[in-house]
Write a protein that holds these residues in place. Sequence first.
Motif, PDB file in Angstrom:
ATOM      1  N   LEU A   1       0.833  -1.202   0.000  1.00  0.00           N
ATOM      2  CA  LEU A   1       0.000   0.000   0.000  1.00  0.00           C
ATOM      3  C   LEU A   1       0.870   1.255   0.000  1.00  0.00           C
ATOM      4  O   LEU A   1       0.578   2.229  -0.708  1.00  0.00           O
ATOM      5  CB  LEU A   1      -0.924  -0.001   1.222  1.00  0.00           C
ATOM      6  N   LEU A   2       1.957   1.238   0.779  1.00  0.00           N
ATOM      7  CA  LEU A   2       2.853   2.390   0.843  1.00  0.00           C
ATOM      8  C   LEU A   2       3.549   2.625  -0.498  1.00  0.00           C
ATOM      9  O   LEU A   2       3.685   3.770  -0.955  1.00  0.00           O
ATOM     10  CB  LEU A   2       3.895   2.177   1.940  1.00  0.00           C
ATOM     11  N   ILE A   3       3.983   1.536  -1.142  1.00  0.00           N
ATOM     12  CA  ILE A   3       4.656   1.656  -2.437  1.00  0.00           C
ATOM     13  C   ILE A   3       3.696   2.181  -3.501  1.00  0.00           C
ATOM     14  O   ILE A   3       4.056   3.038  -4.311  1.00  0.00           O
ATOM     15  CB  ILE A   3       5.263   0.305  -2.863  1.00  0.00           C
ATOM     16  N   GLN A   4       2.454   1.682  -3.480  1.00  0.00           N
ATOM     17  CA  GLN A   4       1.469   2.150  -4.446  1.00  0.00           C
ATOM     18  C   GLN A   4       1.156   3.630  -4.236  1.00  0.00           C
ATOM     19  O   GLN A   4       1.094   4.408  -5.196  1.00  0.00           O
ATOM     20  CB  GLN A   4       0.185   1.332  -4.331  1.00  0.00           C
ATOM     21  N   ALA A   5       0.972   4.030  -2.976  1.00  0.00           N
ATOM     22  CA  ALA A   5       0.689   5.433  -2.678  1.00  0.00           C
ATOM     23  C   ALA A   5       1.863   6.322  -3.092  1.00  0.00           C
ATOM     24  O   ALA A   5       1.675   7.404  -3.664  1.00  0.00           O
ATOM     25  CB  ALA A   5       0.395   5.607  -1.193  1.00  0.00           C
ATOM     26  N   ALA A   6       3.094   5.869  -2.824  1.00  0.00           N
ATOM     27  CA  ALA A   6       4.276   6.635  -3.207  1.00  0.00           C
ATOM     28  C   ALA A   6       4.378   6.759  -4.725  1.00  0.00           C
ATOM     29  O   ALA A   6       4.712   7.827  -5.254  1.00  0.00           O
ATOM     30  CB  ALA A   6       5.533   5.970  -2.643  1.00  0.00           C
TER      31      ALA A   6
ATOM     32  N   GLN B   1       8.788  14.637  -1.130  1.00  0.00           N
ATOM     33  CA  GLN B   1       9.322  14.230   0.171  1.00  0.00           C
ATOM     34  C   GLN B   1       8.433  13.181   0.824  1.00  0.00           C
ATOM     35  O   GLN B   1       8.938  12.207   1.407  1.00  0.00           O
ATOM     36  CB  GLN B   1       9.460  15.447   1.084  1.00  0.00           C
ATOM     37  N   LEU B   2       7.125  13.353   0.712  1.00  0.00           N
ATOM     38  CA  LEU B   2       6.201  12.390   1.304  1.00  0.00           C
ATOM     39  C   LEU B   2       6.314  11.034   0.608  1.00  0.00           C
ATOM     40  O   LEU B   2       6.290   9.984   1.256  1.00  0.00           O
ATOM     41  CB  LEU B   2       4.768  12.914   1.205  1.00  0.00           C
ATOM     42  N   ALA B   3       6.471  11.055  -0.718  1.00  0.00           N
ATOM     43  CA  ALA B   3       6.650   9.813  -1.474  1.00  0.00           C
ATOM     44  C   ALA B   3       7.903   9.075  -1.010  1.00  0.00           C
ATOM     45  O   ALA B   3       7.889   7.849  -0.823  1.00  0.00           O
ATOM     46  CB  ALA B   3       6.727  10.104  -2.971  1.00  0.00           C
ATOM     47  N   LEU B   4       8.977   9.809  -0.799  1.00  0.00           N
ATOM     48  CA  LEU B   4      10.230   9.188  -0.363  1.00  0.00           C
ATOM     49  C   LEU B   4      10.111   8.647   1.057  1.00  0.00           C
ATOM     50  O   LEU B   4      10.692   7.597   1.384  1.00  0.00           O
ATOM     51  CB  LEU B   4      11.376  10.201  -0.453  1.00  0.00           C
ATOM     52  N   VAL B   5       9.360   9.340   1.917  1.00  0.00           N
ATOM     53  CA  VAL B   5       9.127   8.843   3.279  1.00  0.00           C
ATOM     54  C   VAL B   5       8.366   7.518   3.240  1.00  0.00           C
ATOM     55  O   VAL B   5       8.697   6.564   3.957  1.00  0.00           O
ATOM     56  CB  VAL B   5       8.344   9.880   4.118  1.00  0.00           C
ATOM     57  N   LEU B   6       7.339   7.447   2.379  1.00  0.00           N
ATOM     58  CA  LEU B   6       6.572   6.209   2.245  1.00  0.00           C
ATOM     59  C   LEU B   6       7.446   5.076   1.722  1.00  0.00           C
ATOM     60  O   LEU B   6       7.332   3.926   2.159  1.00  0.00           O
ATOM     61  CB  LEU B   6       5.371   6.419   1.321  1.00  0.00           C
ATOM     62  N   TYR B   7       8.330   5.389   0.781  1.00  0.00           N
ATOM     63  CA  TYR B   7       9.281   4.393   0.294  1.00  0.00           C
ATOM     64  C   TYR B   7      10.185   3.926   1.437  1.00  0.00           C
ATOM     65  O   TYR B   7      10.487   2.730   1.560  1.00  0.00           O
ATOM     66  CB  TYR B   7      10.121   4.985  -0.845  1.00  0.00           C
ATOM     67  N   GLY B   8      10.624   4.863   2.266  1.00  0.00           N
ATOM     68  CA  GLY B   8      11.480   4.512   3.394  1.00  0.00           C
ATOM     69  C   GLY B   8      10.788   3.573   4.368  1.00  0.00           C
ATOM     70  O   GLY B   8      11.381   2.586   4.839  1.00  0.00           O
ATOM     71  N   LEU B   9       9.522   3.848   4.653  1.00  0.00           N
ATOM     72  CA  LEU B   9       8.753   2.985   5.554  1.00  0.00           C
ATOM     73  C   LEU B   9       8.566   1.594   4.956  1.00  0.00           C
ATOM     74  O   LEU B   9       8.644   0.580   5.660  1.00  0.00           O
ATOM     75  CB  LEU B   9       7.387   3.622   5.847  1.00  0.00           C
ATOM     76  N   SER B  10       8.329   1.541   3.644  1.00  0.00           N
ATOM     77  CA  SER B  10       8.154   0.241   2.986  1.00  0.00           C
ATOM     78  C   SER B  10       9.455  -0.557   3.019  1.00  0.00           C
ATOM     79  O   SER B  10       9.430  -1.792   3.118  1.00  0.00           O
ATOM     80  CB  SER B  10       7.676   0.426   1.543  1.00  0.00           C
TER      81      SER B  10
ATOM     82  N   ASN C   1       1.939   6.791  -6.798  1.00  0.00           N
ATOM     83  CA  ASN C   1       0.939   7.779  -7.197  1.00  0.00           C
ATOM     84  C   ASN C   1       1.438   9.204  -6.960  1.00  0.00           C
ATOM     85  O   ASN C   1       1.134  10.125  -7.723  1.00  0.00           O
ATOM     86  CB  ASN C   1      -0.359   7.548  -6.433  1.00  0.00           C
ATOM     87  N   MET C   2       2.209   9.389  -5.886  1.00  0.00           N
ATOM     88  CA  MET C   2       2.746  10.718  -5.589  1.00  0.00           C
ATOM     89  C   MET C   2       3.847  11.106  -6.570  1.00  0.00           C
ATOM     90  O   MET C   2       3.954  12.271  -6.958  1.00  0.00           O
ATOM     91  CB  MET C   2       3.250  10.762  -4.146  1.00  0.00           C
ATOM     92  N   PHE C   3       4.665  10.135  -6.970  1.00  0.00           N
ATOM     93  CA  PHE C   3       5.650  10.407  -8.021  1.00  0.00           C
ATOM     94  C   PHE C   3       4.917  10.845  -9.294  1.00  0.00           C
ATOM     95  O   PHE C   3       5.348  11.763  -9.995  1.00  0.00           O
ATOM     96  CB  PHE C   3       6.490   9.162  -8.321  1.00  0.00           C
ATOM     97  N   ASN C   4       3.808  10.152  -9.573  1.00  0.00           N
ATOM     98  CA  ASN C   4       2.992  10.479 -10.742  1.00  0.00           C
ATOM     99  C   ASN C   4       2.491  11.915 -10.640  1.00  0.00           C
ATOM    100  O   ASN C   4       2.565  12.697 -11.605  1.00  0.00           O
ATOM    101  CB  ASN C   4       1.805   9.499 -10.810  1.00  0.00           C
ATOM    102  N   GLU C   5       1.965  12.264  -9.455  1.00  0.00           N
ATOM    103  CA  GLU C   5       1.464  13.619  -9.218  1.00  0.00           C
ATOM    104  C   GLU C   5       2.575  14.649  -9.448  1.00  0.00           C
ATOM    105  O   GLU C   5       2.364  15.675 -10.122  1.00  0.00           O
ATOM    106  CB  GLU C   5       0.962  13.712  -7.772  1.00  0.00           C
ATOM    107  N   TYR C   6       3.729  14.387  -8.896  1.00  0.00           N
ATOM    108  CA  TYR C   6       4.859  15.319  -8.967  1.00  0.00           C
ATOM    109  C   TYR C   6       5.326  15.528 -10.408  1.00  0.00           C
ATOM    110  O   TYR C   6       5.461  16.673 -10.877  1.00  0.00           O
ATOM    111  CB  TYR C   6       6.013  14.787  -8.109  1.00  0.00           C
ATOM    112  N   TYR C   7       5.565  14.427 -11.115  1.00  0.00           N
ATOM    113  CA  TYR C   7       6.131  14.546 -12.456  1.00  0.00           C
ATOM    114  C   TYR C   7       5.103  15.006 -13.483  1.00  0.00           C
ATOM    115  O   TYR C   7       5.462  15.689 -14.454  1.00  0.00           O
ATOM    116  CB  TYR C   7       6.777  13.226 -12.880  1.00  0.00           C
ATOM    117  N   ASP C   8       3.825  14.662 -13.303  1.00  0.00           N
ATOM    118  CA  ASP C   8       2.801  15.189 -14.215  1.00  0.00           C
ATOM    119  C   ASP C   8       2.706  16.711 -14.085  1.00  0.00           C
ATOM    120  O   ASP C   8       2.485  17.422 -15.064  1.00  0.00           O
ATOM    121  CB  ASP C   8       1.442  14.553 -13.922  1.00  0.00           C
ATOM    122  N   PHE C   9       2.885  17.196 -12.847  1.00  0.00           N
ATOM    123  CA  PHE C   9       2.880  18.644 -12.640  1.00  0.00           C
ATOM    124  C   PHE C   9       4.114  19.277 -13.269  1.00  0.00           C
ATOM    125  O   PHE C   9       4.032  20.287 -13.978  1.00  0.00           O
ATOM    126  CB  PHE C   9       2.832  18.968 -11.151  1.00  0.00           C
TER     127      PHE C   9
END
Length: 311
Positions: A64-69, A107-116, A71-79
Amino acid sequence: MQPQVKTSTPHIPESNRGFRAWWQLTRPHTLTAAFVPVFLGTALALQEGTIDYGLFTAMLLACLLIQAATNMFNEYYDFKRGLDTEHSVGIGGAIVRDGIKPKTVMQLALVLYGLSILLGIYICMETSWWIAVIGSVSMLMGYLYTGGPYPIAYTPFGELFAGFFMGCLIILISFYIQAGFVTATSVFVSVPVSILVGAILLANNIRDHDGDKEFGRKTLAILLGRENAINFLAAMFIAAYALVVIMIGLGIASPWAAIVILSAPKAIKAIKGFKAGKVPIQMMPAMKSTAQTNTIFGFLLSIGLFIGHFI
């Protein structure tokens, strides 16, 4: 060359944004693509022995954390590439509509990756360190989906990568950490769910067909054309159900697996919705139905396998 779009973020203090904005940032409708394969892989492993619920929980949270992260990478790079604006249709838009800073999203995406990663270390300590290799590759693919110089999401191979890494691989890892090996049955059962995970991405790309084409993306939906992409989506649904029937006929799956047919109305609703929709906002319900098909199908297949184990 892609057209340049001026992007800006609304001046809304991040502390004033409600829970909904942060929750939408995870793109919750896609999270089923993470937890359904974990449930299914674990249900398959039950046929080989008992379940370690600690490993199950760690695997579920990590996915779940990897999927959410992702999605955040997607959000960041699409912007960053100008694809997302305040007028874009879709669940994304935490940056352009809610004013969350791009740096905060990354930063939040990387934190989620770290937790995973921490959860992955626990899983490896309890099973095999080969899981670390496979997990690292999966996380890299999650980043490269929209990050890097040649994003996978901008090619016709997005559905294939998503289906394999978020469907097949998660099912097999979930099975392996419980059973200690992989069987032909677990591989066969992973295929229909992998198809439906890919279908979620195809549905998203059908909705975004016109906008993606304008920005130079070469998704499968663009390669096929909108109408053919909808027909291909229908074929993916049919293939997923047909494979379950075949597995039952070959004795690979319990006859109880046939209860997946109860999810078929959602698939039909998705196809009808895409055929009727003319603009992205009209196709949002069809996208939702596609994700729900994956969720209900996966859970019903897990239940069918679970019942078949005890009867």
